[in-house]
Motif scaffolding. Structure first.
Motif, mmCIF file in Angstrom:
data_model
loop_
_atom_site.group_PDB
_atom_site.id
_atom_site.type_symbol
_atom_site.label_atom_id
_atom_site.label_comp_id
_atom_site.label_asym_id
_atom_site.label_seq_id
_atom_site.Cartn_x
_atom_site.Cartn_y
_atom_site.Cartn_z
ATOM 1 N N ASP A 112 21.199 18.568 31.491
ATOM 2 C CA ASP A 112 22.512 18.000 31.756
ATOM 3 C C ASP A 112 22.950 18.445 33.149
ATOM 4 O O ASP A 112 23.110 19.644 33.398
ATOM 5 C CB ASP A 112 23.500 18.487 30.694
ATOM 6 N N ALA A 113 23.146 17.492 34.046
ATOM 7 C CA ALA A 113 23.539 17.807 35.424
ATOM 8 C C ALA A 113 24.928 18.445 35.498
ATOM 9 O O ALA A 113 25.286 19.020 36.522
ATOM 10 C CB ALA A 113 23.498 16.550 36.288
ATOM 11 N N ARG A 114 25.688 18.371 34.400
ATOM 12 C CA ARG A 114 27.002 19.035 34.367
ATOM 13 C C ARG A 114 26.872 20.489 33.912
ATOM 14 O O ARG A 114 27.854 21.224 33.914
ATOM 15 C CB ARG A 114 27.950 18.274 33.438
ATOM 16 N N GLN A 115 25.650 20.892 33.527
ATOM 17 C CA GLN A 115 25.398 22.246 33.032
ATOM 18 C C GLN A 115 24.301 22.921 33.859
ATOM 19 O O GLN A 115 23.297 23.398 33.320
ATOM 20 C CB GLN A 115 24.987 22.187 31.549
ATOM 21 N N LEU A 116 24.486 22.956 35.175
ATOM 22 C CA LEU A 116 23.450 23.503 36.062
ATOM 23 C C LEU A 116 23.241 25.000 35.871
ATOM 24 O O LEU A 116 22.125 25.497 36.032
ATOM 25 C CB LEU A 116 23.766 23.172 37.513
ATOM 26 N N ALA A 117 24.287 25.722 35.521
ATOM 27 C CA ALA A 117 24.136 27.165 35.270
ATOM 28 C C ALA A 117 23.205 27.396 34.077
ATOM 29 O O ALA A 117 22.376 28.316 34.093
ATOM 30 C CB ALA A 117 25.492 27.813 35.034
ATOM 31 N N ALA A 118 23.303 26.554 33.061
ATOM 32 C CA ALA A 118 22.430 26.667 31.889
ATOM 33 C C ALA A 118 20.979 26.363 32.269
ATOM 34 O O ALA A 118 20.053 27.046 31.815
ATOM 35 C CB ALA A 118 22.904 25.738 30.780
ATOM 36 N N LEU A 119 20.775 25.345 33.104
ATOM 37 C CA LEU A 119 19.426 25.017 33.573
ATOM 38 C C LEU A 119 18.849 26.190 34.361
ATOM 39 O O LEU A 119 17.709 26.596 34.142
ATOM 40 C CB LEU A 119 19.437 23.749 34.433
ATOM 41 N N ALA A 120 19.639 26.745 35.279
ATOM 42 C CA ALA A 120 19.176 27.865 36.100
ATOM 43 C C ALA A 120 18.822 29.071 35.223
ATOM 44 O O ALA A 120 17.779 29.710 35.433
ATOM 45 C CB ALA A 120 20.239 28.239 37.131
ATOM 46 N N ALA A 121 19.658 29.354 34.246
ATOM 47 C CA ALA A 121 19.382 30.476 33.345
ATOM 48 C C ALA A 121 18.095 30.242 32.560
ATOM 49 O O ALA A 121 17.280 31.160 32.375
ATOM 50 C CB ALA A 121 20.560 30.686 32.399
ATOM 51 N N ARG A 122 17.890 29.013 32.117
ATOM 52 C CA ARG A 122 16.667 28.692 31.367
ATOM 53 C C ARG A 122 15.426 28.859 32.237
ATOM 54 O O ARG A 122 14.418 29.422 31.795
ATOM 55 C CB ARG A 122 16.754 27.259 30.827
ATOM 56 N N ILE A 123 15.487 28.374 33.466
ATOM 57 C CA ILE A 123 14.339 28.510 34.373
ATOM 58 C C ILE A 123 14.048 29.982 34.625
ATOM 59 O O ILE A 123 12.895 30.424 34.566
ATOM 60 C CB ILE A 123 14.593 27.741 35.688
ATOM 61 N N ARG A 124 15.087 30.758 34.902
ATOM 62 C CA ARG A 124 14.897 32.200 35.143
ATOM 63 C C ARG A 124 14.303 32.903 33.926
ATOM 64 O O ARG A 124 13.466 33.790 34.053
ATOM 65 C CB ARG A 124 16.222 32.857 35.508
ATOM 66 N N ARG A 125 14.723 32.509 32.745
ATOM 67 C CA ARG A 125 14.294 33.163 31.511
ATOM 68 C C ARG A 125 12.894 32.706 31.064
ATOM 69 O O ARG A 125 12.029 33.521 30.761
ATOM 70 C CB ARG A 125 15.320 32.875 30.421
#
Length: 188
Positions: A112-125
């Motif tokens: 979801d492009a409105r949830q970029l922090a969630a995407l970033a956290a997932r990639i980092r994790r």
């Protein structure tokens, strides 16, 4: 002379076990070289390729030039060991991501492009030390870079610019800052 020889023997009897223990400890701490995890997580961020410019289309598809750019992305990232591909749910972003995902036998994972922090956290994790591709939009790719912790490598992406390839490097050492560079790919 006899006294010095006896002293040497006594000293050697005491010193030899100490040297053996020290040498054994040094050898035990030297492990065979393992393939280490890369020092960075690399994230490539691109905008979808050229879309149908017809006004009012709710979910435009790629033009012929856009399809060619999507193929060029495969060639551009041919040496990168991509382990995950992310795309928003639009036809144009999925169509940009699919050729590379297909070539690497990977699923296109929605975000979801409105949830970029969630995407970033997932990639980092989940993708620590790996290389991933994120396909977004002109108004989200720089924000994605920022969500990953890096400064914008360019001030803005114009609506007519489809050729930016942003590379974000996230250090495994969390005390170091992420960095981003911008380059162009395909026909401008």
């Amino acid at each position: 002379m006899l006294f010095s020889s006896l002293l040497f023997l006594r000293l050697w009897r005491w010193l030899l076990p100490v040297c053996v223990v020290l040498l054994a400890g040094a050898c035990a701490s030297v492990e065979p070289r393992k393939a280490s995890q890369p020092a960075f997580t690399t994230v490539y961020v691109v905008r979808h390729a050229e879309k149908d410019p017809t006004p009012g289309l709710p979910d435009p598809s790629l033009t012929a030039a856009g399809k060619q750019r999507a193929q060029t992305l495969v060639d551009t990232l041919r040496k990168a060991t991509i382990t995950a591909v992310f795309s928003t749910a639009t036809t144009r972003t999925r169509s940009t991501a699919e050729p590379l995902a297909t070539a690497r036998q990977l699923p296109v994972q929605p975000y979801d492009a409105r949830q970029l922090a969630a995407l970033a956290a997932r990639i980092r994790r989940e993708y620590k030390g790996q290389t991933v591709l994120v396909v977004g939009h002109s108004n989200t790719i720089l924000e994605t870079v920022e969500a990953l912790g890096a400064p914008r490598p360019v001030p803005a992406v114009q609506d007519s610019e489809y050729d930016y390839l942003l590379q974000v490097r996230i250090p495994q050492d969390s005390t170091q800052a992420a960095s981003a560079v911008a380059r162009r790919y395909g026909v401008r």
